[in-house]
Scaffold this motif. Structure first.
Motif, short mmCIF file in Angstrom:
data_model
loop_
_atom_site.label_atom_id
_atom_site.label_comp_id
_atom_site.label_asym_id
_atom_site.label_seq_id
_atom_site.Cartn_x
_atom_site.Cartn_y
_atom_site.Cartn_z
N ALA A 1 0.85 -1.18 0.00
CA ALA A 1 0.00 0.00 0.00
C ALA A 1 0.89 1.23 0.00
O ALA A 1 1.85 1.31 0.77
CB ALA A 1 -0.91 -0.01 1.22
N LYS A 2 0.57 2.16 -0.87
CA LYS A 2 1.32 3.41 -0.95
C LYS A 2 0.63 4.46 -0.08
O LYS A 2 -0.57 4.43 0.11
CB LYS A 2 1.39 3.88 -2.40
N LYS A 3 1.44 5.41 0.38
CA LYS A 3 0.91 6.47 1.23
C LYS A 3 0.48 7.69 0.42
O LYS A 3 0.01 8.66 0.99
CB LYS A 3 1.95 6.87 2.28
N SER A 4 0.64 7.62 -0.87
CA SER A 4 0.15 8.69 -1.74
C SER A 4 0.01 8.14 -3.15
O SER A 4 0.71 7.21 -3.53
CB SER A 4 1.10 9.89 -1.74
N LYS A 5 -0.92 8.69 -3.88
CA LYS A 5 -1.13 8.24 -5.26
C LYS A 5 -0.08 8.90 -6.15
O LYS A 5 0.13 10.10 -6.09
CB LYS A 5 -2.54 8.60 -5.74
N THR A 6 0.58 8.07 -6.93
CA THR A 6 1.62 8.57 -7.84
C THR A 6 1.14 8.43 -9.28
O THR A 6 0.12 7.80 -9.55
CB THR A 6 2.93 7.77 -7.66
N TYR B 1 -8.19 1.09 -4.12
CA TYR B 1 -8.82 0.94 -2.81
C TYR B 1 -8.09 1.90 -1.88
O TYR B 1 -6.87 2.05 -1.97
CB TYR B 1 -8.68 -0.49 -2.29
N LYS B 2 -8.83 2.54 -0.98
CA LYS B 2 -8.24 3.55 -0.12
C LYS B 2 -8.71 3.35 1.31
O LYS B 2 -9.85 2.97 1.57
CB LYS B 2 -8.68 4.94 -0.61
N SER B 3 -7.80 3.60 2.25
CA SER B 3 -8.11 3.54 3.66
C SER B 3 -7.29 4.62 4.37
O SER B 3 -6.26 5.05 3.86
CB SER B 3 -7.75 2.16 4.22
N LYS B 4 -7.74 5.05 5.53
CA LYS B 4 -7.01 6.05 6.31
C LYS B 4 -6.34 5.36 7.49
O LYS B 4 -6.93 4.49 8.13
CB LYS B 4 -7.95 7.14 6.83
N ALA C 1 4.01 6.38 14.93
CA ALA C 1 5.30 7.08 14.75
C ALA C 1 5.13 8.43 14.06
O ALA C 1 6.07 9.20 13.97
CB ALA C 1 6.26 6.20 13.95
N HIS C 2 3.94 8.71 13.57
CA HIS C 2 3.69 9.97 12.86
C HIS C 2 2.50 10.67 13.51
O HIS C 2 1.58 10.03 13.97
CB HIS C 2 3.35 9.70 11.38
N ALA C 3 2.52 11.96 13.49
CA ALA C 3 1.40 12.72 14.03
C ALA C 3 0.53 13.18 12.86
O ALA C 3 0.11 14.33 12.80
CB ALA C 3 1.91 13.91 14.83
N LYS C 4 0.27 12.26 11.96
CA LYS C 4 -0.42 12.61 10.72
C LYS C 4 -1.29 11.45 10.27
O LYS C 4 -0.91 10.29 10.44
CB LYS C 4 0.65 12.92 9.65
N ASN D 1 -0.15 0.78 17.84
CA ASN D 1 -1.56 1.17 18.01
C ASN D 1 -2.51 0.40 17.09
O ASN D 1 -3.71 0.52 17.22
CB ASN D 1 -1.74 2.68 17.85
N GLY D 2 -1.97 -0.35 16.16
CA GLY D 2 -2.79 -1.21 15.31
C GLY D 2 -3.43 -0.52 14.12
O GLY D 2 -4.11 -1.17 13.32
N LYS D 3 -3.23 0.77 13.97
CA LYS D 3 -3.92 1.52 12.91
C LYS D 3 -3.46 1.11 11.51
O LYS D 3 -4.28 1.03 10.59
CB LYS D 3 -3.74 3.02 13.10
N ALA D 4 -2.16 0.87 11.34
CA ALA D 4 -1.66 0.49 10.01
C ALA D 4 -2.23 -0.87 9.60
O ALA D 4 -2.75 -1.03 8.49
CB ALA D 4 -0.14 0.47 9.98
#
Length: 194
Positions: free
Chosen positions: A79-84, A92-95, A100-103, A129-132
């Motif tokens: 999964a990429k963190k930005s569309k290139t 498919y997209k998820s947030k 490790a990032h405040a973003k 935190n399990g978010k990824a």
């Protein structure tokens, strides 16, 4: 996985704020021989499961995912963190909000590489935190693929991520679980240590 525990004790650095730095061998500079053993261990833990894709997130999980995929003889999708410009068509997209990032990031996977009929194993380096991992699981569900499970190299057992993933009904295999970090002494306590 004793080899991994030994390496973390030898080269891992504990920093204030429950930070475990493993960048000298895991997620910045990569020890490929260690990664080979990690791949073999994931293969052993998911033996008998039908898996035809490994899914990870850029960038720290890619090397580990590749060695694991070699053991399963399947491709890796990340999964990429930005569309290139390289990604054409629908995605498919998820947030996610990695600890490790405040973003908050959008992670994306091209619909060309994930879909119905795929049996997917998630692989990542660290679980806090399990978010990824939850975001990757959301991508799998959105694609119509089947999520077989998730493998992480290091789980911080004192943080919520492992519980979050297991509560979603996802089979989670962590090669080591860190139950405590003491930045003053540098002590690392693994689950199962006496």
């Amino acid at each position: 996985m004793q080899l991994l525990k030994d390496r973390i004790r030898k080269d891992g650095v504990v920093k204030q704020g429950n930070v475990l730095k493993v960048d000298s061998f895991l997620n910045h500079q990569m020890d490929i021989r260690l990664f080979q053993e990690i791949g073999k261990e994931f293969k052993k833990r998911f033996e008998g499961e039908e898996i035809n894709k490994i899914l990870t997130i850029e960038s720290s999980g890619i090397g580990i995912a590749c060695m694991t995929a070699q053991e399963f003889d399947v491709p890796v999708v990340f999964a990429k963190k930005s569309k290139t410009k390289n990604i054409n068509g629908e995605v498919y997209k998820s947030k996610i909000e990695p600890i490790a990032h405040a973003k908050i990031y959008d992670i994306i996977v091209s619909k060309d590489f994930l879909g119905e009929g795929d049996k997917v194993l998630l692989i990542d380096d660290l679980l806090a935190n399990g978010k990824a991992l939850a975001g990757l699981a959301d991508l799998v569900r959105a694609s119509g693929a089947e999520l077989v499970g998730a493998g992480v190299v290091i789980e911080k057992g004192f943080q919520i991520g492992g519980k979050l993933i297991r509560d979603k009904g996802i089979r989670l295999e962590s090669l080591v679980v860190v139950d405590d970090l003491d930045w003053r002494s540098g002590k690392i306590v693994f689950r199962g240590d006496e």
